[in-house]
Design a protein around this motif. Structure first.
Motif, PDB file in Angstrom:
ATOM      1  N   ILE A   1      37.636  59.474  41.107  1.00 15.70           N
ATOM      2  CA  ILE A   1      37.794  58.164  41.722  1.00 15.70           C
ATOM      3  C   ILE A   1      39.276  57.992  42.022  1.00 15.70           C
ATOM      4  CG2 ILE A   1      37.572  55.680  41.398  1.00 15.70           C
ATOM      5  CD1 ILE A   1      35.268  56.264  39.491  1.00 15.70           C
ATOM      6  N   TYR A   2      39.581  57.710  43.255  1.00 14.96           N
ATOM      7  CA  TYR A   2      40.963  57.589  43.667  1.00 14.96           C
ATOM      8  C   TYR A   2      41.251  56.168  44.114  1.00 14.96           C
ATOM      9  CZ  TYR A   2      40.477  62.606  43.678  1.00 14.96           C
ATOM     10  OH  TYR A   2      40.223  63.898  43.302  1.00 14.96           O
ATOM     11  N   GLN A   3      42.490  55.742  43.938  1.00 14.17           N
ATOM     12  CA  GLN A   3      42.889  54.411  44.347  1.00 14.17           C
ATOM     13  C   GLN A   3      43.106  54.381  45.846  1.00 14.17           C
ATOM     14  OE1 GLN A   3      46.451  52.995  42.517  1.00 14.17           O
ATOM     15  NE2 GLN A   3      46.465  51.087  43.638  1.00 14.17           N
ATOM     16  N   ASN A   4      42.539  53.390  46.480  1.00 10.47           N
ATOM     17  CA  ASN A   4      42.756  53.179  47.897  1.00 10.47           C
ATOM     18  C   ASN A   4      43.864  52.144  48.035  1.00 10.47           C
ATOM     19  OD1 ASN A   4      42.716  52.608  50.598  1.00 10.47           O
ATOM     20  ND2 ASN A   4      40.495  52.471  50.748  1.00 10.47           N
ATOM     21  N   SER A   5      45.020  52.565  48.505  1.00  7.23           N
ATOM     22  CA  SER A   5      46.170  51.668  48.564  1.00  7.23           C
ATOM     23  C   SER A   5      46.014  50.573  49.613  1.00  7.23           C
ATOM     24  CB  SER A   5      47.446  52.460  48.831  1.00  7.23           C
ATOM     25  OG  SER A   5      47.344  53.110  50.075  1.00  7.23           O
ATOM     26  N   HIS A   6      45.038  50.699  50.500  1.00  7.22           N
ATOM     27  CA  HIS A   6      44.829  49.685  51.521  1.00  7.22           C
ATOM     28  C   HIS A   6      43.945  48.541  51.032  1.00  7.22           C
ATOM     29  CE1 HIS A   6      46.872  52.092  54.461  1.00  7.22           C
ATOM     30  NE2 HIS A   6      46.119  53.128  54.136  1.00  7.22           N
ATOM     31  N   LEU A   7      43.337  48.702  49.912  1.00  5.96           N
ATOM     32  CA  LEU A   7      42.507  47.641  49.367  1.00  5.96           C
ATOM     33  C   LEU A   7      43.312  46.770  48.430  1.00  5.96           C
ATOM     34  CD1 LEU A   7      39.231  49.560  48.480  1.00  5.96           C
ATOM     35  CD2 LEU A   7      39.643  48.082  50.412  1.00  5.96           C
ATOM     36  N   PHE A   8      43.010  45.478  48.438  1.00  2.00           N
ATOM     37  CA  PHE A   8      43.651  44.572  47.504  1.00  2.00           C
ATOM     38  C   PHE A   8      43.146  44.831  46.098  1.00  2.00           C
ATOM     39  CE2 PHE A   8      43.921  41.110  50.950  1.00  2.00           C
ATOM     40  CZ  PHE A   8      45.189  41.497  51.302  1.00  2.00           C
ATOM     41  N   GLN A   9      44.033  44.708  45.122  1.00  2.00           N
ATOM     42  CA  GLN A   9      43.571  44.616  43.749  1.00  2.00           C
ATOM     43  C   GLN A   9      42.966  43.221  43.630  1.00  2.00           C
ATOM     44  OE1 GLN A   9      43.803  47.105  41.420  1.00  2.00           O
ATOM     45  NE2 GLN A   9      44.519  48.364  43.101  1.00  2.00           N
ATOM     46  N   SER A  10      41.988  43.038  42.789  1.00  7.59           N
ATOM     47  CA  SER A  10      41.270  41.775  42.753  1.00  7.59           C
ATOM     48  C   SER A  10      41.870  40.789  41.764  1.00  7.59           C
ATOM     49  CB  SER A  10      39.815  42.007  42.373  1.00  7.59           C
ATOM     50  OG  SER A  10      39.189  42.758  43.370  1.00  7.59           O
ATOM     51  N   LEU A  11      41.961  39.551  42.220  1.00 11.26           N
ATOM     52  CA  LEU A  11      42.298  38.448  41.340  1.00 11.26           C
ATOM     53  C   LEU A  11      41.001  37.946  40.706  1.00 11.26           C
ATOM     54  CD1 LEU A  11      44.694  36.347  43.600  1.00 11.26           C
ATOM     55  CD2 LEU A  11      45.315  37.452  41.468  1.00 11.26           C
ATOM     56  N   PRO A  12      41.082  37.320  39.545  1.00 12.16           N
ATOM     57  CA  PRO A  12      39.886  36.664  39.009  1.00 12.16           C
ATOM     58  C   PRO A  12      39.402  35.590  39.998  1.00 12.16           C
ATOM     59  CG  PRO A  12      41.600  36.801  37.347  1.00 12.16           C
ATOM     60  CD  PRO A  12      42.207  37.262  38.645  1.00 12.16           C
ATOM     61  N   ALA A  13      38.150  35.254  39.932  1.00 11.81           N
ATOM     62  CA  ALA A  13      37.538  34.366  40.932  1.00 11.81           C
ATOM     63  C   ALA A  13      38.277  33.037  41.077  1.00 11.81           C
ATOM     64  CB  ALA A  13      36.077  34.121  40.581  1.00 11.81           C
ATOM     65  N   LYS A  14      38.595  32.373  39.979  1.00 10.27           N
ATOM     66  CA  LYS A  14      39.279  31.071  40.061  1.00 10.27           C
ATOM     67  C   LYS A  14      40.657  31.241  40.702  1.00 10.27           C
ATOM     68  CE  LYS A  14      40.758  27.038  37.403  1.00 10.27           C
ATOM     69  NZ  LYS A  14      41.667  26.686  38.432  1.00 10.27           N
ATOM     70  N   ALA A  15      41.383  32.266  40.305  1.00 12.94           N
ATOM     71  CA  ALA A  15      42.704  32.508  40.887  1.00 12.94           C
ATOM     72  C   ALA A  15      42.586  32.856  42.370  1.00 12.94           C
ATOM     73  CB  ALA A  15      43.418  33.623  40.126  1.00 12.94           C
ATOM     74  N   GLU A  16      41.517  33.565  42.741  1.00 10.74           N
ATOM     75  CA  GLU A  16      41.274  33.907  44.148  1.00 10.74           C
ATOM     76  C   GLU A  16      41.060  32.638  44.974  1.00 10.74           C
ATOM     77  OE1 GLU A  16      40.439  36.698  47.295  1.00 10.74           O
ATOM     78  OE2 GLU A  16      40.694  37.309  45.221  1.00 10.74           O
ATOM     79  N   PHE A  17      40.232  31.724  44.474  1.00 10.43           N
ATOM     80  CA  PHE A  17      39.988  30.474  45.191  1.00 10.43           C
ATOM     81  C   PHE A  17      41.267  29.637  45.270  1.00 10.43           C
ATOM     82  CE2 PHE A  17      35.445  31.159  43.912  1.00 10.43           C
ATOM     83  CZ  PHE A  17      34.989  31.364  45.199  1.00 10.43           C
ATOM     84  N   ASP A  18      42.029  29.597  44.191  1.00 12.77           N
ATOM     85  CA  ASP A  18      43.302  28.867  44.203  1.00 12.77           C
ATOM     86  C   ASP A  18      44.269  29.482  45.207  1.00 12.77           C
ATOM     87  OD1 ASP A  18      42.311  27.190  42.252  1.00 12.77           O
ATOM     88  OD2 ASP A  18      43.378  28.180  40.597  1.00 12.77           O
ATOM     89  N   PHE A  19      44.305  30.796  45.263  1.00 11.46           N
ATOM     90  CA  PHE A  19      45.175  31.489  46.212  1.00 11.46           C
ATOM     91  C   PHE A  19      44.779  31.161  47.645  1.00 11.46           C
ATOM     92  CE2 PHE A  19      45.967  35.211  48.912  1.00 11.46           C
ATOM     93  CZ  PHE A  19      47.344  35.301  48.813  1.00 11.46           C
ATOM     94  N   LEU A  20      43.493  31.237  47.945  1.00 10.26           N
ATOM     95  CA  LEU A  20      43.019  30.973  49.301  1.00 10.26           C
ATOM     96  C   LEU A  20      43.178  29.514  49.697  1.00 10.26           C
ATOM     97  CD1 LEU A  20      39.826  33.209  49.356  1.00 10.26           C
ATOM     98  CD2 LEU A  20      42.027  33.652  50.470  1.00 10.26           C
ATOM     99  N   ASP A  21      43.301  28.622  48.705  1.00  7.62           N
ATOM    100  CA  ASP A  21      43.442  27.193  48.968  1.00  7.62           C
ATOM    101  C   ASP A  21      44.904  26.774  49.131  1.00  7.62           C
ATOM    102  OD1 ASP A  21      42.152  24.718  49.406  1.00  7.62           O
ATOM    103  OD2 ASP A  21      42.730  24.066  47.386  1.00  7.62           O
ATOM    104  N   ARG A  22      45.840  27.675  48.885  1.00 11.16           N
ATOM    105  CA  ARG A  22      47.249  27.352  49.054  1.00 11.16           C
ATOM    106  C   ARG A  22      47.537  27.041  50.518  1.00 11.16           C
ATOM    107  NH1 ARG A  22      50.501  32.158  46.104  1.00 11.16           N
ATOM    108  NH2 ARG A  22      51.557  32.025  48.109  1.00 11.16           N
TER     109      ARG A  22
END
Length: 104
Positions: free
Chosen positions: A26-47
């Protein structure tokens, strides 16, 4: 003939993934985002800065669809790439901030 674990264990060797030049790692794809936890993701998108950036990206996509000249299309594509990279940079900064706050 090299000694393989399958020979030692007296089981059938699986060499099909080697013959097809496919690894089982399994290799890391540098073009993909590392994931934030769901609440932090929603907070980020709401900025507000992210909402403005997303709206700009949608606007550029609409402009790209209506553009006919190759020069103008290229200019819009460059703007899209810059906006995407900016969003990716902000996302990574948020991920880094969240990781450092959870460790401390």
């Amino acid at each position: 003939m090299p000694i393989r674990p399958a020979n030692y264990l007296k089981i059938t060797s699986r060499s099909d993934y080697i013959e097809n030049r496919r690894g089982i790692g399994i290799y890391q794809n540098s073009h993909l985002f590392q994931s934030l936890p769901a609440k932090a993701e929603f907070d980020f998108l709401d900025r507000s800065d992210i909402r403005i950036l997303n709206e700009g990206m949608r606007s550029l996509s609409a402009q790209l669809l209506s553009t006919t000249t190759p020069k103008e299309r290229h200019r819009i594509q460059i703007k899209q790439k810059l906006a995407y990279r900016n969003k990716q940079r902000l996302y990574k900064e948020e991920l880094k901030r969240l990781r450092s706050s959870s460790l401390g």
